[in-house]
Write a protein that holds these residues in place. Structure first.
Motif, PDB file in Angstrom:
ATOM      1  N   UNK A  95     123.953 115.687  94.400  1.00 55.71           N
ATOM      2  CA  UNK A  95     124.417 114.477  95.098  1.00 55.71           C
ATOM      3  C   UNK A  95     125.675 113.990  94.396  1.00 55.71           C
ATOM      4  N   UNK A  96     126.793 114.121  95.063  1.00 55.86           N
ATOM      5  CA  UNK A  96     128.080 113.703  94.488  1.00 55.86           C
ATOM      6  C   UNK A  96     128.503 112.369  95.043  1.00 55.86           C
ATOM      7  N   UNK A  97     128.555 111.370  94.191  1.00 57.21           N
ATOM      8  CA  UNK A  97     129.001 110.015  94.574  1.00 57.21           C
ATOM      9  C   UNK A  97     128.139 109.432  95.688  1.00 57.21           C
ATOM     10  N   UNK A 209     131.876 118.326  83.868  1.00 57.76           N
ATOM     11  CA  UNK A 209     132.304 118.734  85.208  1.00 57.76           C
ATOM     12  C   UNK A 209     132.271 120.265  85.305  1.00 57.76           C
ATOM     13  N   UNK A 210     131.571 120.781  86.293  1.00 57.14           N
ATOM     14  CA  UNK A 210     131.562 122.234  86.507  1.00 57.14           C
ATOM     15  C   UNK A 210     130.589 123.004  85.630  1.00 57.14           C
ATOM     16  N   UNK A 211     129.980 122.348  84.641  1.00 58.69           N
ATOM     17  CA  UNK A 211     129.005 123.047  83.784  1.00 58.69           C
ATOM     18  C   UNK A 211     127.615 122.680  84.284  1.00 58.69           C
ATOM     19  N   UNK A 220     130.889 122.573  95.422  1.00 55.62           N
ATOM     20  CA  UNK A 220     130.680 121.237  95.982  1.00 55.62           C
ATOM     21  C   UNK A 220     130.956 120.081  95.039  1.00 55.62           C
ATOM     22  N   UNK A 221     131.175 120.341  93.773  1.00 53.53           N
ATOM     23  CA  UNK A 221     131.449 119.219  92.863  1.00 53.53           C
ATOM     24  C   UNK A 221     132.937 118.938  92.820  1.00 53.53           C
ATOM     25  N   UNK A 222     133.303 117.683  93.153  1.00 54.65           N
ATOM     26  CA  UNK A 222     134.728 117.356  93.259  1.00 54.65           C
ATOM     27  C   UNK A 222     135.208 116.395  92.183  1.00 54.65           C
ATOM     28  N   UNK A 223     134.290 115.616  91.599  1.00 54.40           N
ATOM     29  CA  UNK A 223     134.746 114.529  90.725  1.00 54.40           C
ATOM     30  C   UNK A 223     134.260 114.695  89.301  1.00 54.40           C
TER      31      UNK A 223
END
Ligand SMILES: C[S@@+](CC[C@H](N)C(=O)[O-])C[C@H]1O[C@@H](n2cnc3c(N)ncnc32)[C@H](O)[C@@H]1O
Length: 233
Positions: A95-97, A209-211, A220-223
């Protein structure tokens, strides 16, 4: 990455983690709809795309609606309601943001729901704006401006930060904007780790981020915000 990250529950073994096979769910997907994920959103436009993609296209052609990034295949679901999957049936939830768009009690129920539907070893990963970073930035601007003579100050820098808080984060009534647009809570690492731990996740910790234990998190991870991950025991 901020120094607060270093050594704080970060799992150096994430990259080698063996995620169980199965359904991967992207909650509150917005325009981020990668293939091989079930993309879920509760907005009115997501409802239209899920129930009448043809009508959506027609309304765009008639210039009654703007084009949307939602695509057919999206699952419409209000995350304030129980998740529509069986116990122990989901391999990963991202769940991103999104969690900050829910009242705290709704977020607590939803985190519990995530634990219910995830299978053993399944992973929950949450990415939210970091309240600490927001207020640290505010204090930095304030101190920089305070150090100047009043006539040389740039008060607009503070106005802009405060405006962001009221316009984008909490108190302005939504009007015609989507119900999910406004933030209803603000998180920091302590609160988010606590939320996941109290909901029964293990190995909960902040991640870079990204790990991730989720191998294709990059789709799907942008932030690069506050990111916390936990594992269903
Ligand atoms: C800031 S966007 C994030 C989009 C995307 N996940 C990303 O990383 O950019 C928040 C999304 O959560 C959705 N949302 C907010 N509240 C929701 C709810 N109660 N149920 C389902 N979706 C919700 C909104 O419709 C919106 O698409």
């Amino acid at each position: 990455m901020s120094t607060a990250m270093e050594g704080l529950g970060r799992d150096a073994g994430s990259a080698s983690y063996l995620l169980p096979r199965g359904l991967r769910v992207n909650l509150g997907c917005g325009p981020v709809m990668p293939k091989n994920w079930m993309n879920v959103d509760g907005s009115r436009r997501a409802w239209l795309m899920a129930h009448g993609a043809g009508l959506d296209r027609l309304l765009v052609r008639l210039k009654l609606l703007r084009a949307t990034a939602f695509r057919p295949g999206i699952v419409h679901h209000d995350l304030r309601r129980p998740l529509p999957w069986a116990n122990d049936s989901v391999a990963a939830i991202y769940a991103g943001e999104v969690w900050e768009h829910l009242e705290y009690e709704d977020a607590r129920r939803l985190t519990n729901e995530c634990r219910r539907v995830l299978m053993k070893g399944g992973v929950l990963r949450l990415c939210v704006p970091d309240g600490v970073e927001f207020w640290e930035n505010y204090l930095t601007i304030f101190r920089e401006e305070q150090a100047l003579e009043p006539a040389k100050r740039h008060v607009e820098r503070l106005h802009s930060h405060v405006r962001m808080y009221f316009d984008d984060i909490c108190t302005r009534p939504p009007g015609l904007k989507s119900f999910g647009h406004f933030h209803k809570w603000q998180y920091d690492e302590v609160q988010l780790v606590d939320l996941c731990t109290r909901s029964g996740f293990k190995d909960v910790g902040r991640q870079a981020f990204g790990v991730s234990r989720i191998p294709d998190i990059g789709v799907l991870e942008r932030s690069n915000f506050l990111i916390v991950e936990g594992v269903k025991p």
